[in-house]
Scaffold this active site. Structure first.
Site, PDB file in Angstrom:
ATOM      1  N   HIS A 161       0.808  -1.231   0.000  1.00  0.00           N
ATOM      2  CA  HIS A 161       0.000   0.000   0.000  1.00  0.00           C
ATOM      3  C   HIS A 161       0.834   1.271   0.000  1.00  0.00           C
ATOM      4  O   HIS A 161       0.312   2.331   0.332  1.00  0.00           O
ATOM      5  CB  HIS A 161      -0.914   0.047   1.224  1.00  0.00           C
ATOM      6  CG  HIS A 161      -1.967  -0.998   1.246  1.00  0.00           C
ATOM      7  ND1 HIS A 161      -3.244  -0.777   0.774  1.00  0.00           N
ATOM      8  CD2 HIS A 161      -1.941  -2.279   1.666  1.00  0.00           C
ATOM      9  CE1 HIS A 161      -3.957  -1.873   0.926  1.00  0.00           C
ATOM     10  NE2 HIS A 161      -3.196  -2.806   1.470  1.00  0.00           N
ATOM     11  N   LYS A 171      -7.856  13.904   4.610  1.00  0.00           N
ATOM     12  CA  LYS A 171      -6.959  12.737   4.550  1.00  0.00           C
ATOM     13  C   LYS A 171      -5.937  12.906   5.659  1.00  0.00           C
ATOM     14  O   LYS A 171      -5.836  13.979   6.248  1.00  0.00           O
ATOM     15  CB  LYS A 171      -6.256  12.652   3.189  1.00  0.00           C
ATOM     16  CG  LYS A 171      -5.598  13.968   2.748  1.00  0.00           C
ATOM     17  CD  LYS A 171      -5.039  13.884   1.334  1.00  0.00           C
ATOM     18  CE  LYS A 171      -6.060  14.030   0.232  1.00  0.00           C
ATOM     19  NZ  LYS A 171      -6.261  12.812  -0.542  1.00  0.00           N
ATOM     20  N   ARG A 172      -5.163  11.859   5.958  1.00  0.00           N
ATOM     21  CA  ARG A 172      -4.121  12.023   6.965  1.00  0.00           C
ATOM     22  C   ARG A 172      -3.186  13.168   6.571  1.00  0.00           C
ATOM     23  O   ARG A 172      -2.987  13.455   5.393  1.00  0.00           O
ATOM     24  CB  ARG A 172      -3.334  10.720   7.127  1.00  0.00           C
ATOM     25  CG  ARG A 172      -4.063   9.679   7.953  1.00  0.00           C
ATOM     26  CD  ARG A 172      -4.307  10.145   9.377  1.00  0.00           C
ATOM     27  NE  ARG A 172      -3.085  10.116  10.144  1.00  0.00           N
ATOM     28  CZ  ARG A 172      -2.773   9.185  11.038  1.00  0.00           C
ATOM     29  NH1 ARG A 172      -3.624   8.219  11.312  1.00  0.00           N
ATOM     30  NH2 ARG A 172      -1.637   9.223  11.699  1.00  0.00           N
ATOM     31  N   LYS A 216       1.348  14.235   0.857  1.00  0.00           N
ATOM     32  CA  LYS A 216      -0.008  14.546   0.385  1.00  0.00           C
ATOM     33  C   LYS A 216      -0.165  16.041   0.072  1.00  0.00           C
ATOM     34  O   LYS A 216      -1.085  16.453  -0.590  1.00  0.00           O
ATOM     35  CB  LYS A 216      -1.043  14.108   1.419  1.00  0.00           C
ATOM     36  CG  LYS A 216      -1.079  12.582   1.643  1.00  0.00           C
ATOM     37  CD  LYS A 216      -2.130  12.199   2.679  1.00  0.00           C
ATOM     38  CE  LYS A 216      -2.087  10.730   3.065  1.00  0.00           C
ATOM     39  NZ  LYS A 216      -2.733   9.840   2.070  1.00  0.00           N
ATOM     40  N   THR A 260      -8.322   6.602  -1.866  1.00  0.00           N
ATOM     41  CA  THR A 260      -9.680   6.071  -1.995  1.00  0.00           C
ATOM     42  C   THR A 260     -10.689   7.185  -1.743  1.00  0.00           C
ATOM     43  O   THR A 260     -11.804   7.135  -2.243  1.00  0.00           O
ATOM     44  CB  THR A 260      -9.929   4.915  -1.003  1.00  0.00           C
ATOM     45  OG1 THR A 260      -9.407   5.282   0.272  1.00  0.00           O
ATOM     46  CG2 THR A 260      -9.263   3.637  -1.477  1.00  0.00           C
ATOM     47  N   LYS A 268     -14.414   8.314  -3.566  1.00  0.00           N
ATOM     48  CA  LYS A 268     -15.650   8.654  -2.846  1.00  0.00           C
ATOM     49  C   LYS A 268     -16.181  10.012  -3.301  1.00  0.00           C
ATOM     50  O   LYS A 268     -17.390  10.181  -3.509  1.00  0.00           O
ATOM     51  CB  LYS A 268     -15.400   8.665  -1.326  1.00  0.00           C
ATOM     52  CG  LYS A 268     -15.066   7.282  -0.770  1.00  0.00           C
ATOM     53  CD  LYS A 268     -14.451   7.331   0.631  1.00  0.00           C
ATOM     54  CE  LYS A 268     -13.757   5.996   0.942  1.00  0.00           C
ATOM     55  NZ  LYS A 268     -12.852   6.069   2.108  1.00  0.00           N
TER      56      LYS A 268
HETATM   57  C1  26W Z   1       3.259   2.310  11.091  1.00  0.00           C
HETATM   58  C2  26W Z   1       3.443   1.660   9.823  1.00  0.00           C
HETATM   59  C3  26W Z   1       2.414   1.879   8.788  1.00  0.00           C
HETATM   60  C4  26W Z   1       2.830   2.107   7.522  1.00  0.00           C
HETATM   61  C5  26W Z   1       1.925   2.247   6.517  1.00  0.00           C
HETATM   62  C6  26W Z   1       1.057   1.810   9.084  1.00  0.00           C
HETATM   63  C7  26W Z   1       0.137   1.957   8.078  1.00  0.00           C
HETATM   64  C8  26W Z   1       0.573   2.159   6.783  1.00  0.00           C
HETATM   65  C9  26W Z   1      -0.441   2.216   5.674  1.00  0.00           C
HETATM   66  C10 26W Z   1       0.071   1.375   4.534  1.00  0.00           C
HETATM   67  C11 26W Z   1      -0.760   3.588   5.253  1.00  0.00           C
HETATM   68  C12 26W Z   1      -1.956   3.612   4.341  1.00  0.00           C
HETATM   69  O1  26W Z   1      -3.067   3.717   4.798  1.00  0.00           O
HETATM   70  N1  26W Z   1      -1.731   3.561   3.022  1.00  0.00           N
HETATM   71  C13 26W Z   1      -2.767   3.899   2.086  1.00  0.00           C
HETATM   72  O2  26W Z   1      -3.456   2.737   1.651  1.00  0.00           O
HETATM   73  C14 26W Z   1      -4.577   3.093   0.871  1.00  0.00           C
HETATM   74  C15 26W Z   1      -5.334   1.825   0.551  1.00  0.00           C
HETATM   75  O3  26W Z   1      -4.627   1.057  -0.362  1.00  0.00           O
HETATM   76  C16 26W Z   1      -4.153   3.841  -0.383  1.00  0.00           C
HETATM   77  O4  26W Z   1      -5.305   4.254  -1.056  1.00  0.00           O
HETATM   78  C17 26W Z   1      -3.312   5.055  -0.012  1.00  0.00           C
HETATM   79  O5  26W Z   1      -2.794   5.662  -1.177  1.00  0.00           O
HETATM   80  C18 26W Z   1      -2.184   4.637   0.899  1.00  0.00           C
HETATM   81  O6  26W Z   1      -1.467   5.764   1.367  1.00  0.00           O
END
Ligand code: 26W
Length: 818
Positions: free
Chosen positions: A362, A553-554, A559, A663, A667
């Site tokens: 992701h 978004k975060r 971003k 995503t 939406k």
């Molecule tokens: C703490 C480590 C960590 C690292 C990455 C925790 C969580 C993450 C996630 C991968 C971050 C995340 O939410 N990624 C997002 O995933 C979405 C679903 O596929 C994508 O639409 C986003 O672009 C992506 O940033």
């Protein structure tokens, strides 16, 4: 034998009233007249639950009988959002429940507000998992979602003097009516200790002598399919102290020690880590990861498979989908179970394991790729570390056979990294072990193959595939935007909710002035609804006649919320410097929603700046109320469901090559907002589908980004040569948004000028141009509405049902069993 149809009376208003009162009296223990809203909410949830129960039990029994291949979705996060409305909708009970409660003198809307959403995820990845379990149930795919029942989900965000302050999210404190604990089905999970070898009839084998263990207790959540009578299971694990452990210490008379041990065990599922891109390498997080995957694998093998199952055939019965690297420790765990506990030879076990896992990546940010120090992993899971070493040795041997002693290549592909410290690269382990590896949008999957996992793509090209993300139309259209849903049904008939390609039919209506008028009325209604939510929730005011320009978004530098800030400051600057009057400016309300990881200082500073800019711009009489910056705190799924349907403009402005998919972008488009966006992630596919006329593209493409880096990027050149940019940055630097204190936002500015890893300054002028095109387009309201309708009509592809079908075709091969 089929269960008695206990649900039958519930599908009438009278039956519903009876059951509701029964639950209120006998489950909650209060009379109607003495009940609080929370009591009533709990009784209502209980009534919906009762209705779904027969189907749920039925489904579990049917799945058991069928013995079909199942998907086990392993995800450390599920960002579910509120459950009540979703479950009412799926069960077709919304109207009945509304009427039944009205008979009891209760407004159902008041009860909806009682539900605290389970915020068991950070952002996109967690919300994607929630959309996927909805689609799996709706399509009737045999599947279980496995995860962690965090006692505290993502923190509640508040602002104090414009700065983020985090509060714990005690989402369970008022009761949790949607889940069922099953202590009798607990799994014991071990940690620590050491390994030893022993002689098993002439064969040397290893075994793990763990140091301590905890119990994993499953909490089952119902996942009802939409209008199909299916109810799937989401199984979230809670850590509790083991009885044996307790008893021993209690008997030794050390009460304090016993309580401490209990607290220690229960810490494992205490809190969701709020980082969503920079893994911290914290021991507790690795404990969480192993805890939930070991429990899930154990549960599947012990409780889902029949007792006499020959595990040689495991790949015919299950595929474990790894949602990012967080559950990848499942790979050595399955190997350990097969080899150490079930007596398989290594090669046979590896052949099974390689067919039972698939991995979804992701991210593209190198710093987000999880690694675990060998030191820590060896201490917590010594046997797993041995297994990882063996997997790596065998794999590198194969690489050598194919490519010769190309030491650089070997070092680059090794699952064990050496710098800056010896560590396990979880993405590599997942790639080596998985039958398939997928990215989450076309561009992202391509970049994975070309860059992040390039050597692996050369080694096993057949593993790599794409599945573009999707979102559930049940929650994000039907529930979030009921008036739009009605309008669509009026135009196209029922059925589109489970067959989103039918939205194509709206293309014809885009040309119909009467339909456009109705659509515009829907949008206006959604804006009024948002205005009242924000007023009640945060005391904020939204004007009817403003364009709603939304970035939710975060908070992350990639971003580029800062690009949005620079646009706002540029507009404001034009007014205060006299280059424009307020009357020249298209009235806009900018809405932000964003949480920053608590340890991410730059992100928190940017939040502070957004609030500070809002404070000044919103109160400057020169602006005449034509620019408004609103930043409601604690953006979450519940707020998203109100904000997205009201938006005119969707901001998707990441640096090309950084956002894996996005995503939110889907939406917004599906709710008729137009996108201003870069050629990044799924924006690329949105633009291809909706057409250039209905999308505001700006900024460098990914190859252009690479070229600029190669040539040498000097952000200060952009600052020097662009008057608008320089003036806007100077205005921030002057202290105009910090009461004259020039130091407050200086770190943001110097970061942009001298570092700017995400090329904000390079894309600034293109962004400002795009926003001018937005203003121009918005001036023709009718044409804008037409574009909005075309966005909806052409984005049916982004249903998570389509994503799940792609997973089935390309990766899982698990046909629905409806
Ligand atoms: C703490 C480590 C960590 C690292 C990455 C925790 C969580 C993450 C996630 C991968 C971050 C995340 O939410 N990624 C997002 O995933 C979405 C679903 O596929 C994508 O639409 C986003 O672009 C992506 O940033």
């Amino acid at each position: 034998m089929a269960l008695a149809p206990v649900s039958a009376p519930l599908s009438t208003v009278d039956g519903f009233v009876k059951q509701f009162l029964q639950n209120l009296n006998f489950d909650i223990g209060v009379s109607l007249s003495a009940s609080s809203r929370n009591d009533q909410y709990l009784a209502l949830a209980g009534t919906v639950r009762d209705y779904l129960m027969a189907r749920w039990l039925d489904d579990q029994r049917r799945q058991n009988d069928l013995q079909a291949k199942s998907v086990c979705y392993l995800s450390a996060e599920y960002l579910l959002g509120r459950q009540l409305d979703n479950n009412l909708l799926a069960a077709r009970l919304t109207d009945i429940a509304t009427d039944a409660l009205a008979e009891c003198g209760i407004r159902i809307d008041d009860l909806r507000e009682m539900e605290v959403e389970p915020g068991l995820g950070n952002g996109g990845l967690g919300r994607l998992a929630a959309c996927f379990v909805d689609s799996l149930a709706t399509l009737g795919v045999p599947s279980i979602g496995y995860g962690i029942r965090y006692e505290y989900g993502i923190f509640r965000q508040t602002f104090v003097d414009g700065q983020q302050v985090e509060q714990p999210d005690a989402w369970l404190s008022l009761g949790s009516p949607w889940s069922f604990p099953h202590p009798e089905a607990a799994q014991q999970i071990s940690f620590g200790g050491h390994t030893e070898t022993y002689d098993d009839r002439g064969v040397t084998r290893s075994r793990w002598i763990p140091g301590w263990n905890v119990k994993a207790v499953p909490y089952n959540y119902m996942v009802p399919g939409y209008h199909n009578g299916r109810v799937n299971t989401l199984r979230l694990w809670r850590a509790v102290a083991t009885d044996a452990f307790d008893l021993r210490i209690f008997n030794s008379g050390d009460y304090e020690e016993a309580v401490r041990a209990q607290t220690f065990a229960e810490n494992i599922s205490k809190v969701l880590y709020p980082e969503d891109s920079t893994p911290q390498g914290k021991e507790l997080r690795l404990q969480q990861q192993y805890f939930f995957v070991a429990a899930s694998i154990g549960d599947f093998l012990d409780n889902v498979l029949p007792g006499d199952f020959d595990l040689t055939n495991l790949p015919d019965r299950v595929i474990f989908q790894l949602n990012d690297t967080h559950p990848v420790i499942a790979v050595p765990e399955l190997m350990r179970v097969l080899v150490d506990e079930r007596g398989f030879e290594w090669d046979a076990a590896w052949a099974i394991t390689q067919q039972c896992f698939a991995y979804t990546c992701h991210t593209l940010l190198p710093e987000a790729l999880e690694v675990w120090s060998v030191d820590l992993l060896g201490r917590l899971l010594p046997r797993h570390l041995e297994i990882i070493y063996r997997i790596n040795d065998d794999f590198l041997e194969e690489v050598r056979e194919r490519f010769g002693d190309d030491e650089l290549r070997i070092r680059n592909m090794s699952i064990i990294g050496e710098h800056p410290y010896r560590s396990v690269r979880m993405a590599y382990l997942a790639t080596v072990a998985g039958a398939k590896v997928n990215g989450v949008a076309e561009l992202h999957s391509q970049l994975l193959r070309d860059k992040v996992l390039h050597d692996f793509d050369e080694f096993f090209p057949e593993k790599f595939t794409n599945v573009t993300n999707g979102v559930t139309p049940r929650r994000f259209i039907r529930l979030a935007n009921p008036t739009l849903a009605e309008l669509i049904t009026e135009a196209l008939g029922a059925g589109w909710t489970v067959d989103l390609d039918r939205l194509r039919g709206l293309e014809a209506f885009a040309a119909d002035p009467e339909f456009r008028e109705k659509f515009a009325a829907v949008k206006a209604g959604n804006k009024r609804r948002l205005a009242s939510v924000l007023h009640e929730r945060d005391g904020l005011t939204v004007s009817d006649d403003h364009m709603l320009d939304v970035m939710v978004k975060r908070l992350h530098e990639y971003k580029r919320q800062m690009l949005k800030v620079l646009h706002i400051v540029t507009e404001y600057d034009k007014i205060v410097s006299g280059r424009a009057t307020a009357a020249d400016i298209t009235p806009r309300t900018f809405i932000f929603g964003a949480k920053a990881a608590p340890g991410y200082a730059m992100a928190k500073r940017i939040i502070h700046l957004i609030n500070a800019v809002g404070e000044v711009v919103n109160n400057d009489p020169l602006v005449e109320g034509r620019l408004k910056v609103l930043f409601p705190p604690n953006y979450n799924v519940t707020l998203a469901e109100r904000v997205i349907p009201a938006a005119d403009l969707s901001e998707q402005i990441s640096l090309a090559g950084k956002e894996a998919s996005g995503t939110g972008n889907m939406k917004f488009a599906l709710n008729g907002a137009l996108t201003v966006g870069t050629d990044d992630g799924a924006n690329v596919e949105i633009r291809e589908l909706v057409g250039d006329d209905n999308f505001f593209l700006f900024g460098m493409s990914e190859p252009e980004v690479e070229a600029l880096w190669a040539k040498g990027y000097k952000p200060s050149d952009f600052y020097q040569s662009d008057d608008n940019l320089r003036s806007a940055m100077d205005l921030i630097a002057s202290g105009a948004f910090s009461g004259g204190d020039r130091s407050v936002f200086e770190p943001i500015l110097s970061n942009l000028l001298y570092d700017d890893r995400f090329m904000v300054l390079a894309d600034y002028s293109s962004y400002i141009d795009a926003q001018a095109r937005v203003d121009l387009a918005y001036a023709d309201q009718d044409a804008w509405t037409r574009s909005a309708i075309l966005n909806i009509a052409r984005c049916g592809f982004f249903s998570s049902d389509r994503s799940i079908k792609d997973y089935i075709d390309r990766i899982w091969h698990t046909p629905p069993t409806l």
